[in-house]
Write an enzyme that holds these catalytic residues in place. Structure first.
Site, PDB file in Angstrom:
ATOM      1  N   CYS A   4       0.827  -1.193   0.000  1.00 38.59           N
ATOM      2  CA  CYS A   4       0.000   0.000   0.000  1.00 38.59           C
ATOM      3  C   CYS A   4       0.866   1.249   0.000  1.00 38.59           C
ATOM      4  O   CYS A   4       2.038   1.213   0.330  1.00 38.59           O
ATOM      5  CB  CYS A   4      -0.873   0.012   1.249  1.00 38.59           C
ATOM      6  SG  CYS A   4      -1.777  -1.504   1.464  1.00 38.59           S
ATOM      7  N   ARG A  15       3.882   1.196  -6.551  1.00 35.88           N
ATOM      8  CA  ARG A  15       3.900   0.181  -5.497  1.00 35.88           C
ATOM      9  C   ARG A  15       2.798  -0.873  -5.708  1.00 35.88           C
ATOM     10  O   ARG A  15       2.806  -1.906  -5.043  1.00 35.88           O
ATOM     11  CB  ARG A  15       3.688   0.848  -4.122  1.00 35.88           C
ATOM     12  CG  ARG A  15       4.777   1.840  -3.764  1.00 35.88           C
ATOM     13  CD  ARG A  15       4.373   2.677  -2.566  1.00 35.88           C
ATOM     14  NE  ARG A  15       4.332   1.879  -1.352  1.00 35.88           N
ATOM     15  CZ  ARG A  15       5.365   1.606  -0.587  1.00 35.88           C
ATOM     16  NH1 ARG A  15       6.557   2.062  -0.926  1.00 35.88           N
ATOM     17  NH2 ARG A  15       5.243   0.892   0.510  1.00 35.88           N
ATOM     18  N   TRP A  17      -3.328  -2.292  -1.606  1.00 31.06           N
ATOM     19  CA  TRP A  17      -3.010  -3.554  -2.286  1.00 31.06           C
ATOM     20  C   TRP A  17      -3.607  -4.613  -1.367  1.00 31.06           C
ATOM     21  O   TRP A  17      -3.122  -4.818  -0.252  1.00 31.06           O
ATOM     22  CB  TRP A  17      -1.484  -3.674  -2.379  1.00 31.06           C
ATOM     23  CG  TRP A  17      -0.963  -4.951  -2.957  1.00 31.06           C
ATOM     24  CD1 TRP A  17      -0.819  -6.140  -2.326  1.00 31.06           C
ATOM     25  CD2 TRP A  17      -0.481  -5.161  -4.283  1.00 31.06           C
ATOM     26  NE1 TRP A  17      -0.281  -7.058  -3.176  1.00 31.06           N
ATOM     27  CE2 TRP A  17      -0.066  -6.496  -4.382  1.00 31.06           C
ATOM     28  CE3 TRP A  17      -0.360  -4.328  -5.416  1.00 31.06           C
ATOM     29  CZ2 TRP A  17       0.468  -7.035  -5.541  1.00 31.06           C
ATOM     30  CZ3 TRP A  17       0.174  -4.869  -6.561  1.00 31.06           C
ATOM     31  CH2 TRP A  17       0.573  -6.199  -6.621  1.00 31.06           C
ATOM     32  N   ASN A  55      -0.480   0.985   6.328  1.00 29.05           N
ATOM     33  CA  ASN A  55       0.267   0.087   5.448  1.00 29.05           C
ATOM     34  C   ASN A  55       0.928  -0.937   6.362  1.00 29.05           C
ATOM     35  O   ASN A  55       1.521  -0.575   7.369  1.00 29.05           O
ATOM     36  CB  ASN A  55       1.302   0.942   4.688  1.00 29.05           C
ATOM     37  CG  ASN A  55       2.241   0.112   3.851  1.00 29.05           C
ATOM     38  OD1 ASN A  55       2.004  -1.076   3.631  1.00 29.05           O
ATOM     39  ND2 ASN A  55       3.295   0.736   3.375  1.00 29.05           N
ATOM     40  N   GLY A  56       0.818  -2.232   6.017  1.00 29.01           N
ATOM     41  CA  GLY A  56       1.403  -3.267   6.876  1.00 29.01           C
ATOM     42  C   GLY A  56       0.313  -4.233   7.308  1.00 29.01           C
ATOM     43  O   GLY A  56      -0.762  -4.279   6.696  1.00 29.01           O
ATOM     44  N   GLU A  96      16.365 -21.628 -12.337  1.00 27.64           N
ATOM     45  CA  GLU A  96      16.001 -20.223 -12.150  1.00 27.64           C
ATOM     46  C   GLU A  96      17.230 -19.319 -12.310  1.00 27.64           C
ATOM     47  O   GLU A  96      17.152 -18.250 -12.925  1.00 27.64           O
ATOM     48  CB  GLU A  96      15.338 -20.047 -10.769  1.00 27.64           C
ATOM     49  CG  GLU A  96      14.970 -18.636 -10.371  1.00 27.64           C
ATOM     50  CD  GLU A  96      14.015 -17.933 -11.340  1.00 27.64           C
ATOM     51  OE1 GLU A  96      13.444 -18.579 -12.232  1.00 27.64           O
ATOM     52  OE2 GLU A  96      13.888 -16.700 -11.213  1.00 27.64           O
ATOM     53  N   LYS A 135      17.480 -16.380 -15.099  1.00 29.17           N
ATOM     54  CA  LYS A 135      17.785 -14.971 -14.790  1.00 29.17           C
ATOM     55  C   LYS A 135      18.924 -14.484 -15.665  1.00 29.17           C
ATOM     56  O   LYS A 135      18.874 -13.411 -16.247  1.00 29.17           O
ATOM     57  CB  LYS A 135      18.211 -14.782 -13.320  1.00 29.17           C
ATOM     58  CG  LYS A 135      17.147 -14.831 -12.272  1.00 29.17           C
ATOM     59  CD  LYS A 135      16.136 -13.733 -12.319  1.00 29.17           C
ATOM     60  CE  LYS A 135      15.016 -14.014 -13.289  1.00 29.17           C
ATOM     61  NZ  LYS A 135      13.873 -14.736 -12.907  1.00 29.17           N
ATOM     62  N   GLU A 162      17.919 -14.095 -19.390  1.00 30.02           N
ATOM     63  CA  GLU A 162      16.972 -13.003 -19.632  1.00 30.02           C
ATOM     64  C   GLU A 162      17.650 -11.642 -19.727  1.00 30.02           C
ATOM     65  O   GLU A 162      17.296 -10.843 -20.569  1.00 30.02           O
ATOM     66  CB  GLU A 162      15.962 -12.914 -18.468  1.00 30.02           C
ATOM     67  CG  GLU A 162      14.890 -13.963 -18.493  1.00 30.02           C
ATOM     68  CD  GLU A 162      13.915 -13.752 -17.347  1.00 30.02           C
ATOM     69  OE1 GLU A 162      14.314 -13.894 -16.177  1.00 30.02           O
ATOM     70  OE2 GLU A 162      12.746 -13.429 -17.621  1.00 30.02           O
ATOM     71  N   HIS A 166      25.198 -37.822 -18.385  1.00 28.61           N
ATOM     72  CA  HIS A 166      24.380 -38.510 -19.384  1.00 28.61           C
ATOM     73  C   HIS A 166      24.304 -37.730 -20.698  1.00 28.61           C
ATOM     74  O   HIS A 166      23.392 -37.951 -21.492  1.00 28.61           O
ATOM     75  CB  HIS A 166      22.976 -38.755 -18.830  1.00 28.61           C
ATOM     76  CG  HIS A 166      22.976 -39.658 -17.637  1.00 28.61           C
ATOM     77  ND1 HIS A 166      23.318 -40.987 -17.707  1.00 28.61           N
ATOM     78  CD2 HIS A 166      22.742 -39.404 -16.322  1.00 28.61           C
ATOM     79  CE1 HIS A 166      23.261 -41.529 -16.505  1.00 28.61           C
ATOM     80  NE2 HIS A 166      22.920 -40.578 -15.636  1.00 28.61           N
ATOM     81  N   LYS A 205       6.420  -8.094 -19.119  1.00 26.21           N
ATOM     82  CA  LYS A 205       6.206  -8.446 -17.712  1.00 26.21           C
ATOM     83  C   LYS A 205       4.991  -9.348 -17.542  1.00 26.21           C
ATOM     84  O   LYS A 205       4.953 -10.188 -16.655  1.00 26.21           O
ATOM     85  CB  LYS A 205       6.047  -7.160 -16.895  1.00 26.21           C
ATOM     86  CG  LYS A 205       6.006  -7.368 -15.395  1.00 26.21           C
ATOM     87  CD  LYS A 205       7.351  -7.806 -14.840  1.00 26.21           C
ATOM     88  CE  LYS A 205       7.290  -8.251 -13.402  1.00 26.21           C
ATOM     89  NZ  LYS A 205       8.405  -9.137 -13.046  1.00 26.21           N
TER      90      LYS A 205
HETATM   91  C1  F6R Z   1      11.116 -14.625 -15.559  1.00 22.93           C
HETATM   92  C2  F6R Z   1       9.711 -14.324 -15.577  1.00 22.93           C
HETATM   93  C3  F6R Z   1       8.800 -15.190 -16.397  1.00 22.93           C
HETATM   94  C4  F6R Z   1       7.470 -15.380 -15.664  1.00 22.93           C
HETATM   95  C5  F6R Z   1       6.470 -16.122 -16.566  1.00 22.93           C
HETATM   96  C6  F6R Z   1       5.170 -16.395 -15.843  1.00 22.93           C
HETATM   97  O1  F6R Z   1      11.865 -13.717 -14.827  1.00 22.93           O
HETATM   98  O2  F6R Z   1       9.273 -13.396 -14.971  1.00 22.93           O
HETATM   99  O3  F6R Z   1       9.389 -16.407 -16.695  1.00 22.93           O
HETATM  100  O4  F6R Z   1       7.703 -16.108 -14.496  1.00 22.93           O
HETATM  101  O5  F6R Z   1       6.204 -15.346 -17.698  1.00 22.93           O
HETATM  102  O6  F6R Z   1       4.599 -15.226 -15.398  1.00 22.93           O
HETATM  103  P1  F6R Z   1       3.573 -15.191 -14.203  1.00 22.93           P
HETATM  104  O7  F6R Z   1       4.288 -15.610 -12.965  1.00 22.93           O
HETATM  105  O8  F6R Z   1       3.108 -13.766 -14.150  1.00 22.93           O
HETATM  106  O9  F6R Z   1       2.476 -16.142 -14.554  1.00 22.93           O
END
Ligand code: F6R
Length: 602
Positions: free
Chosen positions: A2, A27, A75, A99-100, A478, A482, A485, A501, A597
Site C-alpha cells: 500500500c 507500489r 493492495w 500500510n502493513g 532459475e 535470470k 533473460e 548422461h 512483464k
Molecule cells: C522470468 C519471468 C517469467 C514469468 C512467466 C510467468 O523472470 O518473470 O518467466 O515467471 O512469464 O509469469 P507469471 O508468474 O506472471 O504467470
C-alpha cells in the site's frame, strides 16, 4: 504494497493527495481513497480500481483553507478490493490509513465487537480507528488515546490518523513499514516514499521503526519508547525517477534487496509460534484430495518444481508439476481427487489461466498462488493465497519467485499439519527456519562487491551450466533463466547428476559451470558430480559454505542446517551474478529485449 500520503496545511488538499497517490502507483494497488477535515467539514471518497476512478468521484470537490488530510492506495491483503475495504477506514468521527499488517487484529476485533462496535470492512486496519475511538471515549484525550491504541497493536504498520476530536493534527506511527515526513515552511507532508513530495517539500525526515507522534501548527512532535525526541531533517532529493528506485540503479536491484523485507510480509500472520495458519484457506479444499498438480510458466514454474520436493517429502502427498503451455495440449487425464494449483506473479498469464479453466471444466478444485489480487487467475480459482511481494517492476522476476517459494513451503507444512504427517519436532524446525529466512535474504555490501568483481570473468564463453540437486535443481534452472533473460548469454540449468548422461560432452575451459553445493543436502553427491566436470577442465564457480579446492572461483555461503535457508541465500547470489554480468554488458536490466512483464498471449 500500500501507499500512504498525508498533508497538513492551507493549500488545496484534494490535488495534493491525488497527485501524491499517483506517484505511489508504482507500489501496486487495487483501490484508493482520501479523507479531509477542514473548517469542521469532513469529506471522504473511495474508489475501486485505478486512480482515475477516484479523480472522477472527486471532480466536483475542492478543499479550502487550513485542514488535515490523508490518502491511501490499497493492495489487498485482508479482504477483497472493494470500496468498503479501501482506506481511509472510518469510525464515528475519525479516519485512519495503514500500510502493513496488524497481526493481532482478530483478537482486537472480537474484543471491540463484544463492546458493540460494528465493523464495515474485512480489513485489519479498521480495528485501529475503532480502538482509537474507544480509548478516546474513555479518556477524552486524543494524544493519550492514540498512544494507548499503538500499545495494543502487534505487527508491522505505518499509519496516519485524523479525527474531528482534534481537527488540527495528524497522528502518525511507524513500525516496520516505510514512512517519511516532508517539510515546506509550515506545510507538512507524510508519504510512504520520496516521490509524492518531491517538488513540494524541501526537507525530509525518514521515520525510524518505533517512532510515533503528531503534526500540529506546522510542527512535528516526535516520540519513541523513551519519550519525546529531537530529530534533524535533510534536504529532499529532486530526481523522481531515482527516488522511485530508492537510490538503486535498477528496479531489479531494488527488488533483490527488498526480498528480506517482503518475506516478512509474506509470512506475517501465517507463520505462527506453533503452526502455519493460512486463514484464506478452508480445510474443505483438501477433502478427498489424494494428489496435487501444480501448473505454471517460467520462473513460477521453477518455484512449483522446488515445491514438488516439499509436498512429497513433508506433506507425503504425490505432486506433479506441469508447464502450462504443454499441459493445455497434452490431453491430460484429470481426476477429481487432484487439487489443481496455479502459480503466477501477474495472475494474467494466458497459458496458466487456460490450464486452470481446463482443470475446472474437469471438476477439479483449484487454488492459486498469486501476487495480484483480483487478477484473472485469482478470480477464476476456488481459493487463493497472495504472495504479498508488492509490485515487481523489473521484468526479470526476483522477489516474486522468493515469495512464491515461501508460500509453497508454508502450504506444504499446512497440508502436513492437516494430514498429520509432520512430527512436532520437525514442525518446530521448519517454523524456526522460516523465521530465519528474511536474514538469509539480506544482501551485504561485501557479497555484492564480490559478485561485481567476479562478473567480469563471465562475459564470454560458449555457455553457462547452473547445476544442483534436489530443490537446488529448480534453483539452478532459475539462476540460468535470470542470466539468459538479462545478459542474453546462453545458460542452462541442469540436475548435476544428469551431466554425465550427455551435457558433459560440452565440458572445456570455456564452459562456465555455476555449482550450487549446499552442505545440508546431498553435499557428497553433488561434489562428485562437480569433480567429474573439473576433470574435464570446466571453469567452475562454486557456491557453497564448504571451501572447494578445485573451484576457479568460490563464493562462500553460511553453514545452515536447513536446506531452505541455503536455498534462499544461494538464490540471492545467482540473482546478483546475473545483474552484474548484465550491467557490464551494458544491457537494459529492467526491460530486457523481447520480454514482457505480463504474458497475456499464448
Ligand atoms: C522470468 C519471468 C517469467 C514469468 C512467466 C510467468 O523472470 O518473470 O518467466 O515467471 O512469464 O509469469 P507469471 O508468474 O506472471 O504467470
Amino acid at each position: 504494497m500500500c501507499g500512504i500520503i498525508g498533508y497538513l496545511g492551507k493549500n488545496e488538499k484534494k490535488e495534493i493527495l491525488l497527485d501524491g497517490l499517483q506517484e505511489l502507483e508504482y507500489r501496486g494497488y487495487d483501490s484508493a481513497g482520501i479523507a479531509i477535515i477542514e473548517n469542521k467539514k469532513l469529506k471522504n471518497f473511495k474508489a475501486v480500481g485505478r486512480l482515475k476512478n477516484l479523480r472522477e468521484k472527486t471532480k466536483d470537490y475542492l478543499s479550502e483553507g487550513f485542514g488535515v488530510s490523508i490518502g491511501h492506495t490499497r493492495w489487498a491483503t485482508h479482504g477483497k478490493p472493494t470500496e468498503l475495504n479501501a482506506h481511509p477506514h472510518m469510525g464515528a468521527y475519525s479516519f485512519v490509513v495503514h500500510n502493513g499488517i496488524i497481526e493481532n487484529y482478530q483478537e482486537l476485533k472480537k474484543e471491540l465487537q463484544a463492546q458493540g462496535v460494528n465493523f464495515l470492512s474485512q480489513t485489519d486496519t479498521e480495528t485501529i480507528v475503532h480502538l482509537f475511538e474507544k480509548n478516546h471515549d474513555m479518556s477524552n484525550n486524543t494524544w493519550q488515546a492514540f498512544q494507548t491504541t499503538l500499545s495494543k497493536l502487534e505487527g508491522a504498520y505505518a499509519t496516519l490518523l485524523i479525527t474531528e476530536a482534534d481537527e488540527e493534527s495528524i497522528y502518525f506511527a511507524k513500525n516496520g513499514s516505510p514512512m517519511l515526513i516532508g517539510f515546506d515552511g509550515e506545510d507538512i507532508y507524510f508519504a510512504s516514499s520520496d516521490t509524492p513530495i518531491i517538488g513540494k517539500a524541501t526537507e525530509v525526515y525518514y521515520l525510524e521503526d518505533g517512532e510515533f507522534g503528531y503534526a500540529k501548527d506546522g510542527k512535528i512532535y516526535l516520540f519513541d519508547a523513551n519519550g519525546e525526541k529531537a530529530f534533524s531533517t535533510q534536504a529532499l532529493a529532486t530526481d523522481k525517477a531515482m527516488a522511485q528506485k530508492d537510490g538503486y540503479r535498477f528496479f531489479m536491484e531494488k527488488e533483490i534487496y527488498e526480498q528480506g523485507q517482503v518475506m516478512n510480509d509474506t509470512m506475517m500472520g501465517r507463520v505462527l509460534d506453533d503452526k502455519i495458519d493460512l486463514e484464506e484457506l478452508d480445510l474443505n479444499l483438501f477433502e478427498n484430495i489424494t494428489n496435487i498438480k501444480i501448473c505454471a510458466c517460467g520462473t513460477s514454474y521453477h518455484s512449483a518444481l522446488s515445491a514438488s520436493y516439499l509436498f512429497e517429502r513433508i506433506s507425503k502427498i504425490p505432486c506433479q508439476i506441469e508447464i502450462a503451455s504443454e499441459f493445455r495440449y497434452k490431453e491430460p487425464l484429470l481426476r477429481e481427487d487432484t487439487l489443481f494449483i496455479t502459480i503466477s506473479q501477474s495472475g494474467e498469464t494466458a497459458d496458466t489461466l487456460e490450464a486452470l479453466k481446463m482443470a475446472k471444466r474437469a471438476g477439479l478444485k483449484s487454488l492459486s498462488i498469486c501476487n495480484v489480487d483480483n487478477s484473472s487467475i485469482v478470480r477464476e480459482s476456488d481459493a487463493s493465497i497472495l504472495t504479498r511481494a508488492g509490485i515487481e517492476k523489473g521484468v526479470a522476476s526476483t522477489k516474486a519467485f522468493a515469495t512464491q517459494t515461501m508460500v509453497l513451503w508454508m502450504l506444504a507444512i499446512y497440508v502436513a499439519q492437516a494430514k498429520k504427517t509432520i512430527s512436532s519436532e520437525l514442525l518446530e524446525q521448519e517454523l524456526q527456519a522460516m523465521r530465519e529466512t528474511p536474514k538469509a535474504l539480506i544482501v551485504n555490501d561485501k557479497l555484492h562487491a564480490k559478485m561485481t568483481r567476479l562478473s567480469k570473468r563471465y562475459l564470454h564463453g560458449h555457455g553457462f551450466f547452473f547445476i544442483g540437486r534436489d530443490i537446488f535443481y529448480p534453483l539452478a534452472l532459475e539462476g540460468a533463466l535470470k542470466l539468459k533473460e538479462i545478459s542474453y548469454l546462453h545458460a542452462e540449468g541442469y540436475p548435476s547428476g544428469e551431466m554425465k548422461h550427455g551435457p558433459i560432452a560440452l565440458a572445456d575451459a570455456e564452459l562456465f559451470t555455476i555449482a550450487l553445493m549446499p552442505k545440508s543436502l546431498h553435499y557428497e553427491k553433488i561434489k562428485s558430480n562437480v569433480e567429474e566436470l573439473c576433470a574435464r577442465d570446466v571453469t567452475l564457480l562454486a557456491i557453497s559454505p564448504e571451501p572447494f579446492e578445485l573451484a576457479d572461483d568460490y563464493v562462500q555461503t553460511t553453514y545452515n542446517s536447513h536446506p531452505m535457508l541455503e536455498f534462499f541465500e544461494m538464490m540471492v547470489i545467482t540473482q546478483l551474478l546475473a545483474l552484474e554480468i548484465s550491467v557490464r554488458l551494458g544491457n537494459d536490466v529492467d526491460m530486457p529485449r523481447n520480454l514482457a512483464k505480463s504474458v497475456t498471449v499464448e
